[in-house]
Design a protein around this motif. Structure first.
Motif, PDB file in Angstrom:
ATOM      1  N   ALA A 136      42.403 -32.100 100.629  1.00  0.00           N
ATOM      2  CA  ALA A 136      43.539 -31.800 101.303  1.00  0.00           C
ATOM      3  C   ALA A 136      44.929 -32.398 100.506  1.00  0.00           C
ATOM      4  CB  ALA A 136      43.366 -32.605 102.671  1.00  0.00           C
ATOM      5  N   HIS A 137      44.600 -33.365  99.703  1.00  0.00           N
ATOM      6  CA  HIS A 137      45.941 -33.776  99.136  1.00  0.00           C
ATOM      7  C   HIS A 137      46.545 -32.752  98.070  1.00  0.00           C
ATOM      8  CE1 HIS A 137      44.716 -38.318  99.650  1.00  0.00           C
ATOM      9  NE2 HIS A 137      45.277 -37.837 100.646  1.00  0.00           N
ATOM     10  N   VAL A 138      45.863 -31.933  97.722  1.00  0.00           N
ATOM     11  CA  VAL A 138      46.104 -31.152  96.656  1.00  0.00           C
ATOM     12  C   VAL A 138      46.350 -29.690  97.246  1.00  0.00           C
ATOM     13  CG1 VAL A 138      45.075 -29.539  94.750  1.00  0.00           C
ATOM     14  CG2 VAL A 138      44.389 -31.945  94.917  1.00  0.00           C
ATOM     15  N   ARG A 139      45.586 -29.400  98.441  1.00  0.00           N
ATOM     16  CA  ARG A 139      45.963 -27.768  98.812  1.00  0.00           C
ATOM     17  C   ARG A 139      47.200 -27.836  99.950  1.00  0.00           C
ATOM     18  NH1 ARG A 139      39.598 -26.593  99.058  1.00  0.00           N
ATOM     19  NH2 ARG A 139      39.151 -25.817  96.931  1.00  0.00           N
ATOM     20  N   LEU A 140      47.078 -28.848 100.835  1.00  0.00           N
ATOM     21  CA  LEU A 140      47.960 -28.846 101.891  1.00  0.00           C
ATOM     22  C   LEU A 140      49.525 -29.148 101.684  1.00  0.00           C
ATOM     23  CD1 LEU A 140      45.911 -30.505 104.727  1.00  0.00           C
ATOM     24  CD2 LEU A 140      45.988 -28.143 104.052  1.00  0.00           C
ATOM     25  N   PRO A 141      49.886 -29.770 100.694  1.00  0.00           N
ATOM     26  CA  PRO A 141      51.084 -29.905 100.117  1.00  0.00           C
ATOM     27  C   PRO A 141      51.697 -28.848  99.498  1.00  0.00           C
ATOM     28  CG  PRO A 141      49.893 -32.092  99.753  1.00  0.00           C
ATOM     29  CD  PRO A 141      48.934 -31.016 100.093  1.00  0.00           C
ATOM     30  N   GLU A 142      50.882 -28.277  98.599  1.00  0.00           N
ATOM     31  CA  GLU A 142      51.162 -26.784  97.826  1.00  0.00           C
ATOM     32  C   GLU A 142      51.393 -25.508  98.979  1.00  0.00           C
ATOM     33  OE1 GLU A 142      51.670 -23.840  95.311  1.00  0.00           O
ATOM     34  OE2 GLU A 142      52.228 -26.039  95.391  1.00  0.00           O
ATOM     35  N   ARG A 143      50.885 -25.804 100.148  1.00  0.00           N
ATOM     36  CA  ARG A 143      50.866 -24.773 101.014  1.00  0.00           C
ATOM     37  C   ARG A 143      52.435 -25.020 101.609  1.00  0.00           C
ATOM     38  NH1 ARG A 143      47.197 -21.697 104.443  1.00  0.00           N
ATOM     39  NH2 ARG A 143      48.222 -20.884 106.460  1.00  0.00           N
ATOM     40  N   VAL A 144      52.741 -26.337 102.033  1.00  0.00           N
ATOM     41  CA  VAL A 144      53.900 -26.635 102.588  1.00  0.00           C
ATOM     42  C   VAL A 144      55.084 -26.438 101.525  1.00  0.00           C
ATOM     43  CG1 VAL A 144      55.354 -28.661 103.434  1.00  0.00           C
ATOM     44  CG2 VAL A 144      53.009 -28.530 104.129  1.00  0.00           C
ATOM     45  N   ARG A 145      54.850 -26.782 100.406  1.00  0.00           N
ATOM     46  CA  ARG A 145      55.933 -26.258  99.423  1.00  0.00           C
ATOM     47  C   ARG A 145      56.531 -25.002  99.248  1.00  0.00           C
ATOM     48  NH1 ARG A 145      56.583 -24.024  94.829  1.00  0.00           N
ATOM     49  NH2 ARG A 145      54.653 -23.075  94.679  1.00  0.00           N
ATOM     50  N   ARG A 146      55.446 -24.006  99.489  1.00  0.00           N
ATOM     51  CA  ARG A 146      55.808 -22.664  99.457  1.00  0.00           C
ATOM     52  C   ARG A 146      56.504 -22.389 100.843  1.00  0.00           C
ATOM     53  NH1 ARG A 146      50.192 -19.604  97.194  1.00  0.00           N
ATOM     54  NH2 ARG A 146      50.112 -20.629  95.318  1.00  0.00           N
ATOM     55  N   GLN A 147      56.104 -22.877 101.932  1.00  0.00           N
ATOM     56  CA  GLN A 147      56.831 -22.745 103.198  1.00  0.00           C
ATOM     57  C   GLN A 147      58.252 -23.080 103.170  1.00  0.00           C
ATOM     58  OE1 GLN A 147      54.877 -23.463 106.990  1.00  0.00           O
ATOM     59  NE2 GLN A 147      52.860 -23.583 106.080  1.00  0.00           N
ATOM     60  N   VAL A 148      58.377 -24.279 102.462  1.00  0.00           N
ATOM     61  CA  VAL A 148      60.122 -24.785 102.609  1.00  0.00           C
ATOM     62  C   VAL A 148      60.593 -24.233 101.261  1.00  0.00           C
ATOM     63  CG1 VAL A 148      59.032 -26.546 103.891  1.00  0.00           C
ATOM     64  CG2 VAL A 148      59.298 -27.006 101.368  1.00  0.00           C
ATOM     65  N   GLY A 149      59.978 -23.469 100.538  1.00  0.00           N
ATOM     66  CA  GLY A 149      60.946 -23.143  99.157  1.00  0.00           C
ATOM     67  C   GLY A 149      60.982 -24.380  98.196  1.00  0.00           C
ATOM     68  N   ALA A 150      60.309 -25.323  98.068  1.00  0.00           N
ATOM     69  CA  ALA A 150      60.644 -26.209  97.251  1.00  0.00           C
ATOM     70  C   ALA A 150      60.139 -25.918  95.861  1.00  0.00           C
ATOM     71  CB  ALA A 150      59.849 -27.798  97.432  1.00  0.00           C
ATOM     72  N   GLU A 151      60.558 -26.427  94.687  1.00  0.00           N
ATOM     73  CA  GLU A 151      60.539 -26.064  93.473  1.00  0.00           C
ATOM     74  C   GLU A 151      59.127 -26.839  92.870  1.00  0.00           C
ATOM     75  OE1 GLU A 151      64.072 -25.549  90.760  1.00  0.00           O
ATOM     76  OE2 GLU A 151      64.785 -26.699  92.309  1.00  0.00           O
ATOM     77  N   VAL A 152      59.044 -27.995  93.161  1.00  0.00           N
ATOM     78  CA  VAL A 152      57.927 -28.963  92.880  1.00  0.00           C
ATOM     79  C   VAL A 152      57.524 -29.998  94.034  1.00  0.00           C
ATOM     80  CG1 VAL A 152      59.670 -30.639  91.854  1.00  0.00           C
ATOM     81  CG2 VAL A 152      57.231 -30.490  91.076  1.00  0.00           C
ATOM     82  N   THR A 153      56.311 -30.446  93.988  1.00  0.00           N
ATOM     83  CA  THR A 153      56.062 -31.272  94.782  1.00  0.00           C
ATOM     84  C   THR A 153      55.837 -32.706  94.044  1.00  0.00           C
ATOM     85  OG1 THR A 153      54.563 -29.812  96.351  1.00  0.00           O
ATOM     86  CG2 THR A 153      54.094 -31.989  96.468  1.00  0.00           C
ATOM     87  N   LEU A 154      56.507 -33.706  94.319  1.00  0.00           N
ATOM     88  CA  LEU A 154      56.545 -34.897  93.867  1.00  0.00           C
ATOM     89  C   LEU A 154      55.679 -35.949  94.493  1.00  0.00           C
ATOM     90  CD1 LEU A 154      57.611 -36.313  91.362  1.00  0.00           C
ATOM     91  CD2 LEU A 154      59.524 -37.105  93.001  1.00  0.00           C
ATOM     92  N   TYR A 155      54.520 -36.398  93.957  1.00  0.00           N
ATOM     93  CA  TYR A 155      53.609 -37.068  94.383  1.00  0.00           C
ATOM     94  C   TYR A 155      53.947 -38.570  94.000  1.00  0.00           C
ATOM     95  CZ  TYR A 155      50.136 -33.344  95.597  1.00  0.00           C
ATOM     96  OH  TYR A 155      49.424 -32.252  96.112  1.00  0.00           O
ATOM     97  N   VAL A 156      54.053 -39.546  95.117  1.00  0.00           N
ATOM     98  CA  VAL A 156      54.348 -40.845  94.695  1.00  0.00           C
ATOM     99  C   VAL A 156      53.324 -41.771  95.313  1.00  0.00           C
ATOM    100  CG1 VAL A 156      56.172 -42.647  95.090  1.00  0.00           C
ATOM    101  CG2 VAL A 156      56.680 -40.209  95.278  1.00  0.00           C
ATOM    102  N   PRO A 157      52.448 -42.165  94.314  1.00  0.00           N
ATOM    103  CA  PRO A 157      51.371 -43.013  94.817  1.00  0.00           C
ATOM    104  C   PRO A 157      52.013 -44.688  94.893  1.00  0.00           C
ATOM    105  CG  PRO A 157      51.190 -42.263  92.412  1.00  0.00           C
ATOM    106  CD  PRO A 157      52.265 -41.824  93.009  1.00  0.00           C
TER     107      PRO A 157
END
Length: 226
Positions: A25-46
């Motif tokens: 879910a950490h991998v797939r869901l943010p990528e889906r949201v990234r496409r929806q909002v038109g972001a260039e990159v998803t920046l993961y912050v541990p």
């Protein structure tokens, strides 16, 4: 993962978490949201240390970072920023507002920053440090995952939150029955975790012997060590 300098991106989706361990879910869901909002990159912050999870000791940062790298290896629109871990001092918690202030300084005023959070986080958002400043620094995007619903979430907003405003910040994503807590429980119980986390992460956990699962014979200097 992202090749090159992500600080040149003008549209960034920020996704923070413990990632202890990361799962599908950490991998797939943010990528889906990234496409929806038109972001260039998803920046993961541990997270260095969550102010809402002080009762639990996080796994050592180098293990969490390495697992996240393995989980995102095939995601060419994902990057990792370890700022919260690098500025960690003792048992002090990591605050999102401070992370966003530093990110804004790094990207400049011309960049659009969106902060991705879950429905449960929105319900507690009024307890975050400087929530008004967070909204100034980043546009919030809220994931609603089954069994939660958009309608239910909008009726359970913190006091003073306008449902009409927050309705436009909510995105629906598929339900995925997986959590870091369940993975840790399964590893400790000797149960399989295949299908819950990327294979490379599962292999790393086995080799490292983390979460009470023992070690299958790999040495500390073996493949997958960070």
């Amino acid at each position: 993962m992202w090749k090159g300098d992500w600080t040149t991106c003008r549209r960034v989706l920020v996704f923070g978490g413990s990632f202890d361990p990361p799962h599908w879910a950490h991998v797939r869901l943010p990528e889906r949201v990234r496409r929806q909002v038109g972001a260039e990159v998803t920046l993961y912050v541990p997270a260095g240390r969550s102010p809402f999870k002080r009762e639990r000791t996080l796994t050592e940062a180098h293990h969490r970072i390495r697992m996240l790298e393995l989980a995102l290896a095939d995601q060419n629109r994902a990057a990792i920023w370890t700022d919260e871990i690098e500025r960690q001092r003792g048992q002090e918690p990591s605050y999102t507002v401070e992370t966003l202030e530093r990110l804004r300084a790094k990207l400049g005023e011309g960049a659009t920053i969106r902060l991705l959070i879950g429905g449960d986080q929105l319900r507690a958002f009024d307890r975050w440090k400087e929530p008004d400043r967070i909204v100034e620094l980043a546009e919030l995007v809220v994931m609603v995952r089954l069994p939660d619903t958009r309608e239910k979430l909008l009726t359970e907003l913190p006091a003073g939150f306008d449902p009409k405003v927050w309705a436009g910040r909510i995105v629906d994503v598929p339900g995925m029955a997986v959590s870091s807590t369940e993975i840790r429980r399964r590893v400790a119980a000797g149960e399989p975790i295949e299908g819950l986390t990327p294979p490379a992460v599962a292999a790393y956990i086995r080799a490292w012997g983390g979460y009470g699962g023992g070690n299958d014979g790999a040495t500390e200097g073996g493949e997958g060590d960070c």
